[in-house]
Design a protein around this motif. Structure first.
Motif, PDB file in Angstrom:
ATOM      1  N   GLU A  89      49.099  31.783  -2.811  1.00 55.41           N
ATOM      2  CA  GLU A  89      47.956  31.062  -2.552  1.00 55.41           C
ATOM      3  C   GLU A  89      48.192  29.591  -2.319  1.00 55.41           C
ATOM      4  N   ALA A  90      49.139  29.024  -2.894  1.00 52.75           N
ATOM      5  CA  ALA A  90      49.488  27.736  -2.670  1.00 52.75           C
ATOM      6  C   ALA A  90      49.945  27.793  -1.034  1.00 52.75           C
ATOM      7  N   ALA A  91      50.605  28.679  -0.455  1.00 54.30           N
ATOM      8  CA  ALA A  91      50.693  28.505   1.069  1.00 54.30           C
ATOM      9  C   ALA A  91      49.560  28.957   1.799  1.00 54.30           C
ATOM     10  N   LEU A  92      48.747  29.908   1.136  1.00 50.16           N
ATOM     11  CA  LEU A  92      47.610  29.871   1.968  1.00 50.16           C
ATOM     12  C   LEU A  92      46.769  28.667   2.193  1.00 50.16           C
TER      13      LEU A  92
ATOM     14  N   GLY B  93      60.492  36.754  -0.139  1.00 48.02           N
ATOM     15  CA  GLY B  93      59.162  36.470   0.671  1.00 48.02           C
ATOM     16  C   GLY B  93      58.282  35.208   0.037  1.00 48.02           C
ATOM     17  N   GLY B  94      58.402  35.105  -1.215  1.00 49.33           N
ATOM     18  CA  GLY B  94      57.592  33.757  -1.711  1.00 49.33           C
ATOM     19  C   GLY B  94      58.481  32.633  -1.448  1.00 49.33           C
ATOM     20  N   LEU B  95      59.778  32.580  -1.135  1.00 46.22           N
ATOM     21  CA  LEU B  95      60.546  31.184  -0.963  1.00 46.22           C
ATOM     22  C   LEU B  95      60.210  30.900   0.457  1.00 46.22           C
ATOM     23  N   THR B  96      59.935  31.954   1.431  1.00 48.86           N
ATOM     24  CA  THR B  96      59.878  31.410   2.717  1.00 48.86           C
ATOM     25  C   THR B  96      58.373  31.145   3.116  1.00 48.86           C
ATOM     26  N   LEU B  97      57.535  31.641   2.466  1.00 46.96           N
ATOM     27  CA  LEU B  97      56.103  31.414   2.673  1.00 46.96           C
ATOM     28  C   LEU B  97      55.901  29.923   3.270  1.00 46.96           C
ATOM     29  N   LEU B  98      56.486  28.996   2.616  1.00 48.40           N
ATOM     30  CA  LEU B  98      56.105  27.729   3.149  1.00 48.40           C
ATOM     31  C   LEU B  98      56.962  27.115   4.130  1.00 48.40           C
ATOM     32  N   SER B  99      57.588  28.065   4.783  1.00 47.04           N
ATOM     33  CA  SER B  99      58.516  27.290   5.871  1.00 47.04           C
ATOM     34  C   SER B  99      57.795  26.653   6.931  1.00 47.04           C
ATOM     35  N   ALA B 100      58.441  25.849   7.781  1.00 47.99           N
ATOM     36  CA  ALA B 100      57.847  25.153   8.924  1.00 47.99           C
ATOM     37  C   ALA B 100      57.711  25.905  10.118  1.00 47.99           C
ATOM     38  N   ASP B 101      58.400  26.936   9.924  1.00 50.43           N
ATOM     39  CA  ASP B 101      58.455  27.730  11.259  1.00 50.43           C
ATOM     40  C   ASP B 101      57.566  29.045  11.127  1.00 50.43           C
ATOM     41  N   ARG B 102      56.524  29.051  12.063  1.00 54.09           N
ATOM     42  CA  ARG B 102      55.576  29.845  11.995  1.00 54.09           C
ATOM     43  C   ARG B 102      56.029  31.485  11.841  1.00 54.09           C
TER      44      ARG B 102
ATOM     45  N   LYS C 296      46.007  30.758  12.453  1.00 50.25           N
ATOM     46  CA  LYS C 296      45.172  31.896  12.040  1.00 50.25           C
ATOM     47  C   LYS C 296      45.717  33.103  11.876  1.00 50.25           C
ATOM     48  N   GLU C 297      46.741  33.720  12.608  1.00 53.80           N
ATOM     49  CA  GLU C 297      47.411  34.993  12.356  1.00 53.80           C
ATOM     50  C   GLU C 297      48.050  34.919  11.106  1.00 53.80           C
ATOM     51  N   VAL C 298      48.911  33.836  10.641  1.00 53.20           N
ATOM     52  CA  VAL C 298      49.631  33.767   9.848  1.00 53.20           C
ATOM     53  C   VAL C 298      48.555  33.971   8.453  1.00 53.20           C
ATOM     54  N   LYS C 299      47.720  33.116   8.485  1.00 54.14           N
ATOM     55  CA  LYS C 299      46.610  32.913   7.557  1.00 54.14           C
ATOM     56  C   LYS C 299      46.078  34.417   7.027  1.00 54.14           C
ATOM     57  N   ALA C 300      45.653  35.278   8.177  1.00 58.61           N
ATOM     58  CA  ALA C 300      45.170  36.329   7.907  1.00 58.61           C
ATOM     59  C   ALA C 300      46.368  37.273   7.274  1.00 58.61           C
ATOM     60  N   ARG C 301      47.448  37.262   7.578  1.00 59.37           N
ATOM     61  CA  ARG C 301      48.423  37.852   6.961  1.00 59.37           C
ATOM     62  C   ARG C 301      48.863  37.396   5.705  1.00 59.37           C
ATOM     63  N   MET C 302      48.541  36.181   5.521  1.00 60.13           N
ATOM     64  CA  MET C 302      48.881  35.997   4.005  1.00 60.13           C
ATOM     65  C   MET C 302      47.574  36.200   2.963  1.00 60.13           C
ATOM     66  N   GLU C 303      46.588  36.267   3.779  1.00 63.57           N
ATOM     67  CA  GLU C 303      45.224  36.966   2.940  1.00 63.57           C
ATOM     68  C   GLU C 303      45.472  38.311   2.603  1.00 63.57           C
ATOM     69  N   GLU C 304      45.878  39.125   3.143  1.00 66.24           N
ATOM     70  CA  GLU C 304      46.459  40.414   2.987  1.00 66.24           C
ATOM     71  C   GLU C 304      47.474  40.421   2.033  1.00 66.24           C
ATOM     72  N   ALA C 305      48.362  39.473   2.198  1.00 66.24           N
ATOM     73  CA  ALA C 305      49.522  39.630   1.090  1.00 66.24           C
ATOM     74  C   ALA C 305      48.810  39.059  -0.090  1.00 66.24           C
ATOM     75  N   ARG C 306      48.023  38.171  -0.109  1.00 65.87           N
ATOM     76  CA  ARG C 306      47.445  37.636  -1.437  1.00 65.87           C
ATOM     77  C   ARG C 306      46.687  38.994  -2.144  1.00 65.87           C
TER      78      ARG C 306
ATOM     79  N   VAL D 151      58.824  32.337  10.740  1.00 73.31           N
ATOM     80  CA  VAL D 151      59.447  32.820   9.347  1.00 73.31           C
ATOM     81  C   VAL D 151      58.204  32.929   8.271  1.00 73.31           C
ATOM     82  N   ARG D 152      57.407  32.164   8.443  1.00 75.12           N
ATOM     83  CA  ARG D 152      56.077  32.430   7.436  1.00 75.12           C
ATOM     84  C   ARG D 152      55.483  33.966   7.578  1.00 75.12           C
ATOM     85  N   LEU D 153      55.403  34.323   9.003  1.00 73.27           N
ATOM     86  CA  LEU D 153      54.546  35.385   9.159  1.00 73.27           C
ATOM     87  C   LEU D 153      55.552  36.445   8.502  1.00 73.27           C
ATOM     88  N   GLN D 154      56.774  36.313   8.879  1.00 71.55           N
ATOM     89  CA  GLN D 154      57.837  37.481   8.245  1.00 71.55           C
ATOM     90  C   GLN D 154      57.571  37.474   6.856  1.00 71.55           C
TER      91      GLN D 154
END
Lengths: 253, 583, 389
Positions: free
Chosen positions: B204-207, B172-181, B213-223, B183-186
């Motif tokens: 946090e780096a990815a965040l 999960g961590g490895l793919t958080l920075l993907s260019a594909d939205r 917006k949607e990915v960011k919200a999901r990442m906030e939760e993940a954080r 993939v990041r969401l997943q």
């Protein structure tokens, strides 16, 4: 006040302000009605006037929404069911003659006899000589002695009406409610039935519901006319049949 | 193909629910938000992980042209796995993840699958694939073949479930920075499902970089989830608890519960409050799910009973062969599908639409024959009608058994009947959804037919006053016959729908007949609305009793309750009062 | 009083029927036990058990007839009372197995050991005692009938509504008895019986005695039923069937009348079930199936409801037919049974015995009518004279 309580004390059957409605339809609308001991009373009224509903309430088949129904000024009939009320001494004849068709006429009367009606009493009941005599007596009253061993199903319509009246007699009621006893009878039978009812009324109160004005005239008793669930007029047949409201509602011009 | 239920439909519901729950987690893990296709064979943790990893791999190869995070070479870390015990392996995995090098993904994938081996001769780690009697060794980073090895020349690197979890979060961590939205969401989802403090910096780096917006919200939760198990400050954790609480759902509950033992004492109160809040929300969803199951069962009951509401409720005929009409409808569906399979397979999705009129006509015709041949001689003798139609039901059952055999027949679900979609905290399967809609539309159609059509008018006239209707010139015998045929035809239509969720066997009808009568009697005879309310309330009652007393006892209780209810109101819920009829 | 009650029962046909049953009770076991197997008169043991089974069914049909034929209550749940009686007997037989079960537990039946139960559930206590078990054969079905009837008849659930809820009752019991944790052996029910009152269940002698008991109990219940039907109570019963409200307005408590009859009938069904179980060697929840109860109705209808001999003849005939068909043409049996339901209701509503009786009565009635016609001319003037008084 005094007169009302006096009426009540003297009465055999006392109905006051009885109302009942079915799904919004007011079948009885604060009906008040009194029958004295030994009285023969006729009730007339158009269809839907509440005649049968009134009988249903007196005999415990229907519960009134409001109102008082007293028997002998002491017994609240609204708290009793059909069997209780029958045992108190109120007999009822249905509009459509209802007898036990697969029993003989004799058995019909035997079942109606006013004896202990509990399960075990009936299981071990044996016909006593006095019961036998009583049945014979009723048979002759209703003119069916010669057919006593036949099935009731084989009787004519009028004879079934008589058998049912006979069964009510066997019940020894203090009050008899008779719903359209002469419907479907020949003129001769009607006349005989009037005689029969007058005979019966000598020893008990009888309330007759009938449409046949000739028959009521023949009875020659006090008449109550019901309409839309309450009493329209009460008095002698001539008085009632000249009442403009009765003519309007029932007899027609 | 949905699961088949056994003769006691209620029993099966429990199993079905369990299945749905699993499906639900499957969908989440797949990152499918809606409309995914589902094959029952793909159940289970390992398979889930595998497909997850494979999906990632495909994206990674496209998107991670160059490693973008830390630049340390992961090769020695991977090789170190050869001699590491589980604890050391976990640490190594953390370091591998921190490398941010997407090339490690196949190796991690293989590790989780148990396909990672080391060569005994030099302790180098390879991905091994079975080739003949031995293995083909593949370089874990480059994917180049490193030649063959005999089975005894290599040793498998052991993996356990804890490690698999670590692997999952590392991925999960490895793919958080993907260019594909997507993939990041997943990836954010993956972290969300299995948080670890190691990933926190990554998240946090990815965040910080995230713009969607949607990915960011999901990442906030993940954080937030990761923060809880880290050694961050109390305030930060309090915020995290709040975020997770707002997230809701079973997973959040699991996360909060798992940290409740280790959390700072100062946060205990917040944590418990959050757990309570999620639990109460979860209860609401469970309740909603129960109501849904209840409505679903209720609509099945409604389908089974609605034809009876006409034959019994309106005409007063006790048709014990009613269940067999349903059964005939189901067999009509089977035959229609059979013909379609042989002649026009591309029409298969339309098979139910074709089966509806066929079933209606077949069962309607059978109903017509029964009415003309048997029932019309028995009007006014309900108990005799009951016996004669029972005889008819035996004959129909045996006929079907003789033609099609006693075993269950396979009736297929068209594609639009399968699958499910989530609504808040519950899952709704398409077949139940359609059946509810279908039974409601049948109900409405019938109501309109009875109230608005000329036939409906004739029918009501005949049932209310036969002699008057007859003297008005209505052909009462034919109205009787067609009313009965209508009731039977509707039972047949119900059979089409029920073929989708129940076994199609000669005994199909038997399992519905008692329930149907209960519904009609409970709802009040002669009243379609009563049947509707009766069916739905019995369905919901059943489903609410089930969790506490079990399916069978629930059904027994419902039967007993109905028996008691009938004592209280012999004419049912919506009985019409009226002047007591004499004698 | 009691003697009058019983004496009334002994009307012509009933005496003959009881006598025949008693003769069968002696003759069949005698032919089974005393004649050599190769004799033309020998009745094989399997046939004794089969006939015994028919007699149990006949008793069940008689019980149903008492409520349906005489009181107009079509019970579609009489199989439940039969099965409960059967289970009571089955529980006694299970306790008699003792430590001879597969698991050798001296107290717990095999299925309880299998389910890892540690002790006997409370409702199994006492069933090792024959007298208690036999009391339960009457009490359990009677109690269920009492509770069910008390509610149903008091609130005047009538006609098909009653039929449907009796069916629901047996269906609910079917579901309940399928559950393992009910403590009645679940799906498999109770079986593998060893002995009854110390005699091996499988032995020819025991089977012959069980057969004799079935015939005697049937005769006894026939006597009771006849006494009930011919008493004034029986006439009231028919009155309830034909014109319930008239009975009510005559002052009878219809609910008590129905309740009494229902309970007596349930007890008879319980006896039938109890005699059935040792002869077939098993009782399982299948006996509660609603279809079974409806089948009983057709036996009664075929023989003639509202007659006492009819249900007995119907049960024996239909079941003999069933044995024959399911053996020779299993495919045909359901067609035949289904056809029978339809044919009887359409063409023979009074059943075999009822139709024959009706024919005889009709002839008598014709004669009586002719007599009455003659008599009327003499009676008419008398009536007129009375009217004039």
């Amino acid at each position: 006040m005094n007169t009302i309580s006096e009426t009540r004390q003297k009465s055999l059957l006392y109905l006051e302000n009885v109302s009942v409605s079915f799904d919004g339809f007011k079948a009885l609308n604060s009906l008040s009605f009194v029958v004295e001991p030994g009285e023969l009373r006729a009730i007339i009224g158009p269809n839907g006037a509440g005649k049968t509903t009134m009988m249903d309430i007196i005999t415990g088949k229907t519960r009134p929404d409001t109102g008082t129904v007293l028997f002998e000024d002491a017994i609240d009939l609204t708290k009793k069911d059909e069997a209780d009320i029958a045992q108190l001494g109120i007999g009822r004849k249905f509009q459509k003659p209802t007898v036990f068709e697969s029993h003989t006429i004799w058995d019909n009367l035997e079942l109606a006899l006013n004896r202990d009606r509990s399960v075990f009493a009936t299981l071990f009941y044996t016909l006593s000589p006095e019961d036998e005599a009583r049945i014979e007596e009723i048979l002759s009253t209703i003119r069916l002695s010669h057919r006593k061993d036949e099935l009731a199903a084989n009787l004519s319509h009028g004879q079934k009406q008589w058998l049912e009246i006979g069964m009510l007699l066997a019940q020894e009621p203090k009050l008899l409610l008779v719903d359209e006893p002469v419907a479907g009878m020949t003129d001769a039978e009607t006349a005989e039935t009037a005689e029969l009812l007058k005979e019966i009324a000598k020893t008990r109160s009888v309330v007759v519901v009938e449409h046949d004005m000739g028959f009521i005239r023949e009875l020659g008793v006090k008449v109550t006319c019901l309409a839309e669930g309450s009493v329209l007029a009460e008095g002698s047949i001539d008085f009632v049949s000249n009442d403009p409201k009765v003519i309007e509602n029932y007899l027609g011009r | 193909m949905g699961p088949r239920s056994d003769p006691l439909p209620a029993l099966n519901e429990v199993g079905e629910r369990e299945l749905r729950r699993r499906r639900q987690s499957f969908f989440r893990s797949q990152g499918f938000r809606r409309g995914g296709t589902f094959r029952p064979a793909d159940r289970g943790e390992i398979m889930t992980l595998k497909s997850l990893l494979q999906a990632f791999l495909a994206c990674l190869i496209l998107s991670f042209a160059a490693p973008s995070f830390a630049q340390s070479d992961p090769k020695p870390l991977i090789d170190a796995l050869a001699k590491a015990d589980f604890n050391e392996a976990e640490k190594l995995l953390g370091q591998i993840a921190a490398s941010g090098d997407a090339r490690v993904v196949p190796a991690l994938n293989a590790f989780a699958e148990g396909d990672l081996y080391f060569r005994k001769s030099d302790n180098l780690v390879f991905i091994a694939k079975t080739a003949g009697s031995g293995f083909e060794l593949i370089d874990p980073l480059t994917g180049a073949s490193a030649g063959q090895a005999a089975k005894n020349a290599v040793t498998k690197i052991k993996v356990n479930n804890n490690l698999r979890r670590v692997i999952r979060s590392a991925m999960g961590g490895l793919t958080l920075l993907s260019a594909d939205r997507a993939v990041r969401l997943q990836a954010a989802d993956a972290v969300l499902r299995s948080p670890s403090p190691e990933n926190l910096d990554l998240v946090e780096a990815a965040l910080a970089k995230e713009t969607d917006k949607e990915v960011k919200a999901r990442m906030e939760e993940a954080r937030a989830v990761s923060v809880l198990s880290s050694d961050r400050s109390i305030d930060e954790k309090r915020g995290a608890i709040e975020t997770i609480k707002n997230l809701g759902g079973r997973n959040s509950l699991g996360i909060l519960n798992s940290v409740s033992g280790s959390i700072d004492a100062g946060l205990k109160g917040d944590l418990d409050a959050a757990i309570a809040a999620i639990e109460s929300e979860q209860q609401l969803w469970d309740m909603a799910q129960n109501v849904w199951y209840g409505l679903s069962l209720g609509s099945v009951l409604l389908l089974a009973a609605i034809g009876l509401a006409i034959t019994f409720g309106v005409m007063g005929i006790i048709n014990m062969a009613h269940g067999e009409m349903v059964m005939l409808g189901a067999y009509s569906t089977f035959v229609v599908q059979d013909v379609i399979r042989d002649n026009a397979p591309n029409l298969f999705d339309w098979s139910l639409a074709i089966a509806l009129p066929v079933a209606f006509l077949v069962t309607g015709a059978v109903g017509l024959v029964i009415e003309r041949g048997v029932i019309r001689f028995l009007y006014g003798r309900p108990l005799e009608t009951l016996l004669a139609t029972w005889g008819v039901s035996l004959i129909l059952q045996q006929t079907i058994r003789s033609i099609f055999g006693p075993t269950n027949q396979e009736v297929g679900n068209p594609s639009w009947m399968s699958g499910s979609f989530p609504v808040g905290g519950m899952t709704i399967t398409w077949n139940r959804m359609w059946i509810i809609l279908f039974s409601m539309s049948i109900f409405v159609a019938l109501l309109v037919l009875l109230k608005k059509s000329a036939f409906g008018l004739n029918m009501r006239a005949v049932t209310q006053n036969r002699r008057m209707a007859s003297s008005m010139g209505i052909k009462t015998p034919w109205v009787d016959a067609f009313t009965f045929a209508l009731g039977s035809g509707i039972a047949g239509i119900a059979g089409v729908a029920l073929s989708q969720i129940d076994n199609v066997s000669p005994n199909l009808g038997q399992s519905y007949i008692i329930d149907s009568f209960m519904v009609v009697v409970f709802g009040g005879v002669g009243n379609l609305w009563g049947t509707l309310v009766g069916a739905l309330s019995l369905g919901v009652l059943n489903k609410f009793l089930e969790p506490s007393v079990g399916a069978v006892l629930g059904k027994i209780l419902v039967l007993v309750l109905i028996i008691l209810f009938i004592q209280k109101r012999p004419r049912g819920l919506f009985a019409l009062k009226g002047r007591a009829v004499e004698a | 009083m009691i003697s009058g009650f019983v004496f009334r029962a002994l009307e012509g046909k009933i005496v003959v029927a009881i006598a025949i049953l008693l003769v069968i009770a002696i003759l069949v076991p005698a032919l089974n036990l005393l004649t050599p197997p190769d004799s033309a008169l020998h009745i094989p043991t399997y046939a004794v058990s089969l006939f015994g089974k028919y007699l149990c069914y006949a008793l069940l049909a008689l019980a149903l007839d008492l409520v349906w034929g005489y009181c107009g209550i079509l019970s579609l749940g009489h199989g439940a009372f039969f099965a409960l009686g059967g289970y009571a007997m089955g529980m006694y037989l299970m306790r008699q197995i003792g430590s001879r079960g597969v698991y050798g537990n001296p107290v717990l039946p095999d299925f309880m050991v299998f389910l890892n139960w540690k002790e006997l559930p409370w409702f199994w206590h006492g069933f090792d005692w024959f007298v208690f078990a036999m009391a339960m054969v009457l009490v359990v079905p009677g109690l269920l009938a009492f509770i069910f009837g008390w509610f149903a008849f008091r609130s005047r659930v009538n006609g098909v509504y009653l039929s449907i809820i009796t069916q629901a009752m047996t269906y609910a019991l079917l579901l309940a008895f399928f559950r393992n944790d009910m403590g009645f052996g679940g799906n498999n029910g109770l079986t593998d019986f060893k002995d009854i009152l110390g005699f091996p269940v499988q032995a020819d002698g025991t089977r012959a005695v069980l057969f004799a008991m079935s015939a005697i109990m049937l005769a006894f219940c026939l006597l009771i039923a006849s006494a009930i039907v011919r008493s004034k109570f029986g006439k009231v019963l028919v009155g309830v069937r034909d014109a319930e409200s008239r009975v009510r307005f005559l002052g009878f408590r219809v609910e008590n009348i129905k309740l009494f009859t229902f309970v007596v009938s349930a007890m008879m069904a319980g006896i039938a079930g109890a005699l059935f179980v040792p002869q077939v060697g098993i009782i399982n929840p299948g006996e509660f199936a609603p279809a079974n109860s409806i089948e009983v109705v057709v036996w009664t209808a075929v023989g003639g409801r509202g007659t006492l001999i009819g249900p007995i003849i119907g049960a024996v005939l239909v079941n003999a037919g069933k044995s024959f068909f399911t053996g020779a043409f299993p495919e045909i049996w359901l067609y035949a049974l289904g056809g029978l339901f339809i044919a009887v209701t359409l063409f023979l509503p009074k059943g075999i015995v009822g139709t024959v009786q009706h024919g005889l009565k009709a002839r008598k009635a014709m004669k009586a009518a002719v007599e009455a016609e003659k008599g009327r001319d003499e009676a008419a003037p008398v009536a007129q004279a009375q009217a004039a008084e």
